[in-house]
Design a protein around this motif. Sequence first.
Motif, short mmCIF file in Angstrom:
data_model
loop_
_atom_site.label_atom_id
_atom_site.label_comp_id
_atom_site.label_asym_id
_atom_site.label_seq_id
_atom_site.Cartn_x
_atom_site.Cartn_y
_atom_site.Cartn_z
N SER A 109 0.83 -1.20 0.00
CA SER A 109 0.00 0.00 0.00
C SER A 109 0.87 1.26 0.00
O SER A 109 0.55 2.23 -0.66
CB SER A 109 -0.95 -0.01 1.19
OG SER A 109 -0.23 -0.12 2.38
N CYS A 139 -10.26 1.05 -5.04
CA CYS A 139 -9.46 0.25 -4.11
C CYS A 139 -10.07 0.25 -2.72
O CYS A 139 -10.08 -0.76 -2.03
CB CYS A 139 -8.04 0.81 -4.00
SG CYS A 139 -7.04 0.50 -5.45
N ILE A 140 -10.59 1.42 -2.31
CA ILE A 140 -11.17 1.52 -0.97
C ILE A 140 -12.44 0.67 -0.90
O ILE A 140 -12.71 -0.01 0.08
CB ILE A 140 -11.49 2.99 -0.62
CG1 ILE A 140 -10.20 3.81 -0.58
CG2 ILE A 140 -12.21 3.09 0.72
CD1 ILE A 140 -10.40 5.30 -0.48
N PRO A 143 -13.70 -5.07 -1.08
CA PRO A 143 -13.25 -5.77 0.13
C PRO A 143 -12.02 -6.63 -0.17
O PRO A 143 -11.86 -7.11 -1.29
CB PRO A 143 -14.44 -6.65 0.51
CG PRO A 143 -15.57 -6.21 -0.33
CD PRO A 143 -15.02 -5.53 -1.53
N SER A 144 -11.20 -6.83 0.86
CA SER A 144 -9.93 -7.51 0.62
C SER A 144 -10.12 -8.96 0.19
O SER A 144 -9.31 -9.50 -0.56
CB SER A 144 -9.05 -7.44 1.87
OG SER A 144 -9.64 -8.17 2.91
N GLY A 190 -6.63 -2.20 -0.48
CA GLY A 190 -7.60 -1.23 0.01
C GLY A 190 -6.92 0.03 0.52
O GLY A 190 -7.39 1.15 0.31
N TRP A 191 -5.76 -0.15 1.15
CA TRP A 191 -5.05 0.99 1.71
C TRP A 191 -4.32 1.81 0.67
O TRP A 191 -3.95 2.95 0.93
CB TRP A 191 -4.10 0.51 2.82
CG TRP A 191 -4.89 0.42 4.07
CD1 TRP A 191 -5.73 -0.58 4.44
CD2 TRP A 191 -5.01 1.43 5.06
NE1 TRP A 191 -6.36 -0.27 5.61
CE2 TRP A 191 -5.93 0.95 6.02
CE3 TRP A 191 -4.43 2.69 5.25
CZ2 TRP A 191 -6.29 1.69 7.14
CZ3 TRP A 191 -4.77 3.42 6.37
CH2 TRP A 191 -5.69 2.92 7.30
N TYR A 194 -6.75 4.68 0.21
CA TYR A 194 -6.73 5.60 1.35
C TYR A 194 -5.48 6.47 1.32
O TYR A 194 -5.54 7.69 1.44
CB TYR A 194 -6.72 4.83 2.68
CG TYR A 194 -8.07 4.33 3.13
CD1 TYR A 194 -9.11 5.22 3.37
CD2 TYR A 194 -8.29 2.98 3.33
CE1 TYR A 194 -10.34 4.76 3.79
CE2 TYR A 194 -9.52 2.51 3.76
CZ TYR A 194 -10.54 3.40 3.98
OH TYR A 194 -11.74 2.94 4.41
N GLY A 252 -7.69 -7.54 7.87
CA GLY A 252 -7.68 -7.96 6.47
C GLY A 252 -6.87 -9.23 6.32
O GLY A 252 -7.19 -10.11 5.51
#
Lengths: 314, 326
Positions: A109, A139-140, A143-144, A190-191, A194, A252
């Motif tokens: 990330s 990406c956010i 879900p992982s 996901g990160w 962010y 995650g």
Amino acid sequence: MLLYTLKRLGLAILIVCVAMLLLLSAIHLVPGDPAGIALGPRATPEMRAEFKALMGLDQPFFIQYFKFLGNVVTGDLGVDVWSKRPVTQMIADQLPHTVALTIVGLGWSMMIGIPLGCFSAVHRNSFLDRFTAVISVGCIAIPSFIVGLYALLLFAVELGWFPAIGAGEPGDLGDQAMHLVLPGLAVGLGWVGYLARFVRTSMLEVMGENHIRMARAYGIPTRRITYIYALKLAILPTVALLGVGVGSLISGAVFAEIIFARPGIGKMVVDAVNTRNYPIVMGGVLVTTMLFALSTLISDLIAAWLDPRVRQGF
Amino acid sequence: MSTSENVLDVRDLSVSFNTARGSLRALRHIDLKVPQNKIVGIVGESGCGKSTLINSLLRLLAPNAVVDDNSEIIFEGEDVMEMGKSDLQGLRGQRISMIFQDPMTALNPVISIGAQMSDILYRQKLTKAQKRERAAAMLAQVGIPDSVRRLDDYPHQFSGGMRQRICIAMALMMNPSLLIADEPTTALDVTLEAQIIHLMKELREDFECSMLFVSHNLGLIAELCDEVIVMYAGEVVEQGNVHDLFHRAQHPYTQMLLECDPARISETRKDLPTISGSVPDLVDLPQGCIFSPRCPKRYEPCNESPPGTFEVGGQHSARCFKVRDA
């Protein structure tokens, strides 16, 4: 700096103690008799009482709490109710896998997210800035475990670039590293979003400040202004965010461990909750809370190292 | 180095900004000269285009700014408007440097003073130790005690006055030909202001640089400057040497500005004098003189067309029909 470190360390210990108090309350509040669920409907009252005594559930709440904390200090986390193996030993076996996975996820990330955010801030409102905005939000939102499943299908099953499941041959570091790439991506993706959004916002804020205008007026090269003068300040809120973010990376990691059939704390705790194997649940949660407290501690120390105002404020 | 006696010669500089409401004409037909070794003051209220003017000189305008094609900024014989990226890099901080208004925010808070000062010397082939030596010598020269040790300190460890001294030291690091001071004492209290002005006067003699001094403190301008330029709403309305301007002001705006200076008010009054009305909208300019809506002395020609620049005598000129008709 020493006093600052001690202060943060004290806070970290407090976080762990409070978290364990909450966990123990949760165990007491969960409906259903743990002994009954664990032993099945045909167990006799004597068997249940014996089982409760084994897990220490027959004692008053606060006695249980302080006994647990006392044992933690000596490194004793009790024994697995079923296999009778010491929990400390089980955690020591699983922990390195989870830590490695979290660090690789964090690495993914940061490696993608931070440069993407810088790029968006420097080329503000360009086509690529808008494009990265869409990617980031995507990406956010994903879900992982979805990322994990598709990464598994594409890169492991279809293309065969990376191994699909497991943690790799023990002792073979290269093989273990290859086994970390895809789960790490699933944890970290996901990160990426962010971080990209967060770094972009802080960069834009810093780029508008007077000292950046001054650095420009003094002819300091643009790259140096962006990556030293601005980024060193803009990264500070991101470091704080990451310290907290490690918590969500660990959760995650639970999904990634299940999808990729990897050993790890997450998988162990999930299994233990299903069988009401409380010593393992307590031990597992204690260790992840410690990981979390440790990561906020490290992020605070990094922030202090980067920012002299924090360093000298204590 | 050019042989002309003007270090800086700005001719017909016009700058506008593209905004959602249309083109905002921030500067219109600015002419100004900074002679060798002189201090030229720029006075004007907030929003009159002082900052835009300064940023234009270093080509540091916002991306939505448009500079008119006729504009020329001749610095030591070269047109800044024609300069490429590397020429500009050689210009900024080296041949022209700047002191900013607010010393509390002008320095980077997470980089040590010594590193920030050494960075300005990146164009010179010096070792790290030599750069630090130069930086320490500069700090000592602007009156920072224990300068070698303090190189490793960060901006928040210095007081406001000290920080402005550091900024001055940074501005003079490369021995520039032109120093632009953008309200260098506005953020400081009166005692510090006096100290900083004293320091600047002293250093000017040592470094022999010309200076463009922006301020709305008329007392400071009168004390420090050789020539004065009065700006109003993006135009130069009057310019001349400091004596003419303060004693024989021709433009009604300059006259009113002088009346409003609190330092000049001798008797106790209930209300301080002000200039009524407000600065015109620079997107939709009035047809005639830019100051006419607020001018107590306006007459017929003022509403018809904008006045040109009329000479009062010598180097003294004003953009007012009264001067032509006098």
